[in-house]
Design an enzyme around this catalytic site. Structure first.
Site, PDB file in Angstrom:
ATOM      1  N   ARG A  62       0.929  -1.196  -0.386  1.00 25.98           N
ATOM      2  CA  ARG A  62       0.286  -0.009  -0.109  1.00 25.98           C
ATOM      3  C   ARG A  62       0.461   0.863  -0.511  1.00 25.98           C
ATOM      4  O   ARG A  62       1.391   1.368   0.769  1.00 25.98           O
ATOM      5  CB  ARG A  62      -0.990  -0.157   1.972  1.00 25.98           C
ATOM      6  CG  ARG A  62      -1.857   1.248   0.962  1.00 25.98           C
ATOM      7  CD  ARG A  62      -2.743   1.205   2.343  1.00 25.98           C
ATOM      8  NE  ARG A  62      -2.701   1.663   3.845  1.00 25.98           N
ATOM      9  CZ  ARG A  62      -4.097   1.727   4.363  1.00 25.98           C
ATOM     10  NH1 ARG A  62      -5.503   1.975   4.029  1.00 25.98           N
ATOM     11  NH2 ARG A  62      -3.716   1.349   5.715  1.00 25.98           N
TER      12      ARG A  62
ATOM     13  N   ASP B 216      -4.420   2.601  13.537  1.00 27.08           N
ATOM     14  CA  ASP B 216      -3.981   3.590  12.942  1.00 27.08           C
ATOM     15  C   ASP B 216      -4.145   5.374  12.558  1.00 27.08           C
ATOM     16  O   ASP B 216      -5.176   5.055  13.762  1.00 27.08           O
ATOM     17  CB  ASP B 216      -3.621   1.859  11.625  1.00 27.08           C
ATOM     18  CG  ASP B 216      -4.341   2.944  10.360  1.00 27.08           C
ATOM     19  OD1 ASP B 216      -5.700   3.322  11.395  1.00 27.08           O
ATOM     20  OD2 ASP B 216      -4.248   2.147   9.819  1.00 27.08           O
TER      21      ASP B 216
END
Length: 543
Positions: free
Chosen positions: A171, A453
């Site tokens: 990613r 996160d």
């Protein structure tokens, strides 16, 4: 050339490494890789600012009262009979994926976990210090070659890859994030191009020779025009390296409110390269707050009450599945952010909640799901095995054609629930601890039994901003104001000190984190991403 001409100042062109030297960087910044990066920047970097400007223009209209909706000018694409190019064999079964940052030990554990895919993350779970970004590229190169090893300095325990590791997908960073340590024509380059370039260049041959390929997750798209930009990046790179069109494959996260209205169009623009869309649920909740921040009738309750069975989130999940399966693409579910508990009874409750969440996704027709910890992989896998079985790799056969059309009003539906003092204080403590970790260089943090996160911290701080902005009351009658936030922040900072201990608190950056949290939560305008001011603090620390 005359002496006079030679004395004239030279125009600043090309690439420049502005970061300090990192051990091993020569392995990343090879001549061929730098040549690709320079070409990508020359052709595509300049378009990013224009795409980000379009985001701002649309947001201004929404702030003035307009609501997001499906685009009338692209109706023909939504109504058309077309499908994506196809899905490689090793991406057809993605029933459980694990995600995590690109540090060496994490990569080995994730690739060895009982999952189909590991998403190696340069984005929301990585605080992108110069060292971590470069080391991450080295780590992934070693992982692709099967040579990655790690020895724990404290225990001496050694980690190596198993014989049949998970499929690797990288990613990259979102378009809004710059890489300050590399400049092109005097400007910081898009972090997305940096991450894409070096992962592709150093790994595509090895991946293709193994029957896999250069696979990417693309985050935080807000429009099909941004997807079109990525399609051009992929096509240019494939042509440059004499690869078949569609060799590069991507999965796009639908994690912004504007993007949910353009899913058909995003799939269409990327139809040569795309294989799936993913419900990035936590960022999506944050985006709902951010996009509708001036709409007082759409203020969210406590974060813990905003679950996937709420009407606006259920509509989002079902529309993503219906859209993907109509076009031959996989529809990935969202993240189970829980961490296994040491206490047996507490762990049983964690696994129960994970099971319930994954059953909802699988029943809706998702083809797979995300977990944040290897200890949850078996539970998630059991659920999806039950629904997918041995005869299929996925649930593409579930078309949801019998569903009524999902309307814009369903995707924008207000969310019922309470705003509590406990919820507000929890938001403050979570955001405080996450920001402290992030500006210290750690983007993936266990807090109160969840692997947090950037997305979850974004929800925490944006919710409070929205409550202040719209002068909302908590369930105990307290008016949410800037003064209340500051008062609670002082108290919760003291509570965090007690929780983490004086030594950890003193050697940490909690005071800096509290200052940043107060600034972005009491600002008159909602700050787009906490990682933008956070990146400034992170890079200052490096000097």
């Amino acid at each position: 050339m005359t002496e006079q001409m030679m004395e004239q100042p030279q125009t600043l062109t090309g690439l420049k490494l502005a970061g300090h030297h990192i051990q091993g960087q020569e392995e990343v910044f090879t001549e061929g890789a730098m040549s690709l990066l320079e070409s990508l920047c020359a052709r595509f970097a300049g378009d990013v600012d224009a795409l980000l400007a379009k985001r701002k223009e649309r947001q201004v209209r929404i702030d003035k009262g307009e609501l997001p909706d499906f685009l009338p000018e692209t109706r023909a694409i939504r109504d058309g009979k077309w499908t994506i190019r196809g899905i490689p064999t090793d991406l057809q079964d993605r029933r459980v994926e694990i995600t995590g940052p690109v540090d060496r030990k994490m990569i080995i554990n994730a690739l060895n976990a009982d999952v189909k895919v590991f998403m190696a993350d340069f984005e929301d779970s990585l605080a992108p210090s110069w060292e971590k970004v470069i080391q991450g590229q080295i780590n992934l190169r070693d992982a692709v070659r099967g040579t990655i090893e790690y020895k724990a300095p404290d225990t001496g325990k050694e980690y190596r890859l198993n014989d049949n590791p998970a499929v690797l997908i990288a990613r990259v960073r979102g378009l809004h994030l710059k890489e300050k340590h590399v400049e092109f024509n005097g400007q910081s380059i898009p972090g997305a191009l940096f991450d894409f370039c070096f992962y592709f260049y150093h790994n595509y041959r090895q991946l293709l020779s193994k029957g896999s390929g250069p696979y990417f997750y693309i985050p935080k798209l807000e429009s099909h025009l941004e997807a079109r930009w990525w399609a051009k990046v992929f096509a240019f790179t494939e042509e440059r390296f004499c690869l078949e069109p569609g060799t590069i494959k991507c999965t796009c996260l639908i994690e912004t409110l504007p993007a949910v209205f353009e899913m058909d169009e995003i799939l269409y623009e990327l139809r040569s390269n795309i294989v799936a869309l993913n419900c990035g649920r936590w960022d999506y909740i944050f985006s709902y707050i951010k996009t509708l921040k001036h709409h007082s009738d759409r203020v969210l309750p406590d974060r813990q009450q905003v679950t996937m069975d709420k009407p606006f989130l259920s509509a989002y999940s079902r529309l993503l599945i219906k859209t993907c399966h109509k076009r031959g693409a996989l529809a990935m579910g969202g993240m189970a952010a829980f961490i296994p508990a040491k206490d047996a009874e507490a762990n049983r409750l964690v696994l129960e909640r994970v099971c319930k969440d994954k059953e909802l996704e699988a029943r809706n027709g998702h083809d797979g799901t995300w977990v944040a910890h290897p200890g949850l992989a078996q539970t998630a896998m059991a659920v999806f095995n039950q629904f997918i079985g041995d005869d299929h790799c996925n649930q593409l056969h579930i078309t949801r054609d019998v569903d009524a059309p999902i309307l814009a009003s369903e995707l924008l539906a207000p969310c019922e629930g309470e705003r509590t003092e406990h919820g507000m204080r929890l938001n403050i403590r979570i955001a405080l601890q996450y920001i402290e970790a992030w500006i210290s260089g750690n983007g993936c943090v266990p807090i109160y039994g969840l692997m947090e996160d950037a997305a979850t911290a974004e929800i925490s701080r944006a919710s409070i901003w929205q409550w202040i902005h719209h002068q909302k009351h908590l369930s105990n009658g307290k008016l949410v104001t800037k003064a209340l936030l500051k008062e609670m922040l002082v108290e919760e900072l003291a509570n965090v000190k007690e929780e983490v201990g004086s030594e950890r608190f003193t050697h940490g950056r909690f005071t800096q984190a509290a200052v940043l949290l107060e600034e972005i939560t009491t600002a008159d305008e909602l700050v787009d991403f906490l990682t933008l001011p956070g990146y400034e603090l992170l890079t200052k620390q490096e000097h």
